[in-house]
Design a protein around this motif. Sequence first.
Motif, short mmCIF file in Angstrom:
data_model
loop_
_atom_site.label_atom_id
_atom_site.label_comp_id
_atom_site.label_asym_id
_atom_site.label_seq_id
_atom_site.Cartn_x
_atom_site.Cartn_y
_atom_site.Cartn_z
N GLY A 70 20.48 52.71 -11.92
CA GLY A 70 20.63 51.27 -12.00
C GLY A 70 21.46 50.81 -13.19
N TRP A 71 21.90 49.56 -13.15
CA TRP A 71 22.66 49.00 -14.25
C TRP A 71 21.73 48.54 -15.35
CZ3 TRP A 71 21.90 46.80 -9.49
CH2 TRP A 71 21.30 45.53 -9.43
N MET A 72 22.27 48.26 -16.51
CA MET A 72 21.47 47.88 -17.66
C MET A 72 20.66 46.62 -17.39
SD MET A 72 22.69 47.00 -21.56
CE MET A 72 23.36 45.40 -21.07
N GLY A 73 19.36 46.72 -17.58
CA GLY A 73 18.47 45.58 -17.43
C GLY A 73 18.23 45.14 -16.00
N ALA A 74 18.60 45.98 -15.02
CA ALA A 74 18.42 45.60 -13.61
C ALA A 74 16.94 45.42 -13.28
CB ALA A 74 19.02 46.66 -12.70
N ARG A 75 16.61 44.31 -12.67
CA ARG A 75 15.23 44.07 -12.26
C ARG A 75 14.92 44.91 -11.03
NH1 ARG A 75 15.05 37.41 -12.61
NH2 ARG A 75 15.56 37.24 -14.84
N LEU A 76 13.65 45.27 -10.92
CA LEU A 76 13.24 46.11 -9.80
C LEU A 76 13.47 45.42 -8.47
CD1 LEU A 76 9.96 47.82 -11.08
CD2 LEU A 76 12.20 48.85 -10.71
N GLY A 77 13.36 44.10 -8.45
CA GLY A 77 13.60 43.37 -7.21
C GLY A 77 15.02 43.57 -6.70
N TYR A 78 15.98 43.60 -7.62
CA TYR A 78 17.38 43.84 -7.23
C TYR A 78 17.56 45.28 -6.76
CZ TYR A 78 18.77 39.37 -9.30
OH TYR A 78 18.92 38.04 -9.59
N LEU A 79 16.99 46.22 -7.51
CA LEU A 79 17.13 47.63 -7.13
C LEU A 79 16.46 47.90 -5.78
CD1 LEU A 79 16.47 49.37 -10.58
CD2 LEU A 79 18.66 49.05 -9.42
N GLN A 80 15.38 47.17 -5.52
CA GLN A 80 14.66 47.38 -4.28
C GLN A 80 15.49 46.98 -3.06
OE1 GLN A 80 10.19 47.31 -3.86
NE2 GLN A 80 10.71 45.26 -3.18
N SER A 81 16.41 46.04 -3.22
CA SER A 81 17.27 45.67 -2.10
C SER A 81 18.15 46.85 -1.68
CB SER A 81 18.13 44.46 -2.46
OG SER A 81 19.01 44.75 -3.53
N TYR A 82 18.47 47.73 -2.63
CA TYR A 82 19.26 48.92 -2.31
C TYR A 82 18.38 50.02 -1.73
CZ TYR A 82 22.95 46.65 -4.96
OH TYR A 82 23.90 45.74 -5.40
N THR A 83 17.18 50.20 -2.30
CA THR A 83 16.30 51.24 -1.77
C THR A 83 15.86 50.91 -0.34
OG1 THR A 83 14.31 50.21 -2.72
CG2 THR A 83 15.48 51.83 -4.07
N HIS A 84 15.62 49.63 -0.06
CA HIS A 84 15.26 49.23 1.31
C HIS A 84 16.40 49.51 2.28
CE1 HIS A 84 11.74 46.23 0.38
NE2 HIS A 84 11.41 47.49 0.21
N ALA A 85 17.62 49.19 1.86
CA ALA A 85 18.77 49.43 2.73
C ALA A 85 18.95 50.92 3.00
CB ALA A 85 20.04 48.85 2.09
N TYR A 86 18.78 51.73 1.98
CA TYR A 86 18.91 53.18 2.16
C TYR A 86 17.80 53.73 3.05
CZ TYR A 86 22.83 54.36 -0.90
OH TYR A 86 24.09 54.52 -1.43
N THR A 87 16.61 53.16 2.93
CA THR A 87 15.50 53.61 3.78
C THR A 87 15.81 53.33 5.25
OG1 THR A 87 13.90 53.22 2.01
CG2 THR A 87 13.04 53.35 4.26
N LYS A 88 16.47 52.21 5.52
CA LYS A 88 16.85 51.90 6.90
C LYS A 88 17.98 52.81 7.39
CE LYS A 88 15.51 47.01 6.71
NZ LYS A 88 15.98 45.59 6.78
N LEU A 89 18.94 53.08 6.51
CA LEU A 89 20.08 53.92 6.91
C LEU A 89 19.68 55.38 7.06
CD1 LEU A 89 22.95 52.52 4.62
CD2 LEU A 89 22.71 52.22 7.09
N TYR A 90 18.90 55.87 6.10
CA TYR A 90 18.53 57.29 6.08
C TYR A 90 17.01 57.42 5.84
CZ TYR A 90 23.55 57.35 5.10
OH TYR A 90 24.92 57.14 5.12
N PRO A 91 16.22 57.14 6.85
CA PRO A 91 14.76 57.08 6.67
C PRO A 91 14.12 58.39 6.23
CG PRO A 91 15.36 56.99 9.00
CD PRO A 91 16.62 56.83 8.23
N ASN A 92 14.75 59.52 6.50
CA ASN A 92 14.16 60.80 6.13
C ASN A 92 14.55 61.27 4.74
OD1 ASN A 92 12.82 61.09 8.60
ND2 ASN A 92 14.60 62.04 9.57
N ALA A 93 15.42 60.54 4.08
CA ALA A 93 15.89 60.95 2.75
C ALA A 93 14.89 60.57 1.67
CB ALA A 93 17.24 60.32 2.46
N SER A 94 14.70 61.46 0.71
CA SER A 94 13.95 61.10 -0.49
C SER A 94 14.87 60.31 -1.41
CB SER A 94 13.47 62.37 -1.21
OG SER A 94 12.57 63.10 -0.40
#
Length: 316
Positions: A44-68
Amino acid sequence: MSPTPGFHSLDGFSMIGPGMYLRDNHEQGQDSGTTSPKVILIFGWMGARLGYLQSYTHAYTKLYPNASQIVVRCNPDVFWSTISTIQQRLVPVIDALKALHCLPSSGSPSAQRRPRILTHVFSNGGCLQMTCLGRMLQQKYGSVSAQWSFTSALILDSCPTTVNLNTMKHAFSTMVQNPIVRPVVVTFVSMVYFIRFCLSLLFGKQMMLVSDIDIDMQNPRVLPWMGLHTPRLYIFSRNDKSSPWQEVMHHAKIVKEGGMDVRCELFEESEHVAHMRVEPERYWSSVQEVWVVAISKEKGEQRISRTPPAQQRSLL
């Protein structure tokens, strides 16, 4: 039950260290026919809030659901921390990679399934932590790719650029919203930078780790499983005041001339690390495309490895 998303948690993740989070899917395994990454590593970027980072983790979970997924946050103090302090914080990331069978072990490498790692880095803060992790892995394991054949891709969002006092002041002034606290923080950052700069002159070595980020990121093996074969995607914007698009473009040009596989996605209106929020479809299409390139290289290598030696020479 997953913890409620907030300042101290990511939905579906467990905390493995201060600012380090893991979504462990390795027990589900991967279908031999899938082209999904095995691990997605997010800095993540400096000082990134978890809410912002979560928008990326959610998108990745949809794209690649089996990935850790492994998420590494970047605290503001990373810019004046010592290398040993940063490396100590990153130890849980190495432990997680080892648990996910993405690092050499005492077992036979041939018995392991080919690792696939997609790395997504935000801004110079993310670059700093990634380069520190790369040095740790090189020291501990050497060149991983010499032992295992890795499929990998690198996404660079709003980075890398040259870091100096002006860019650091701008980064901190943007991060601090309180107009009363902001000048105090900027003054403190300026003092720290000046002291570190003087120490660098006095002792003859670089005391500001972030100062060489743009140079460090020119290394094709910035992480030991990467190389010239690893496709890179640079995502940046003309409207980014923190990471000038000309500098990102220049960096992409340099590494491309060095033989790396480079792609660029230049946005027009989005601000720093906000490209996904402005044009999400374009953003994620670019990410998927670069991963398809990584997979196509894997299939090409497999095709060559199954070809008799005499025919291989005719293909080269």
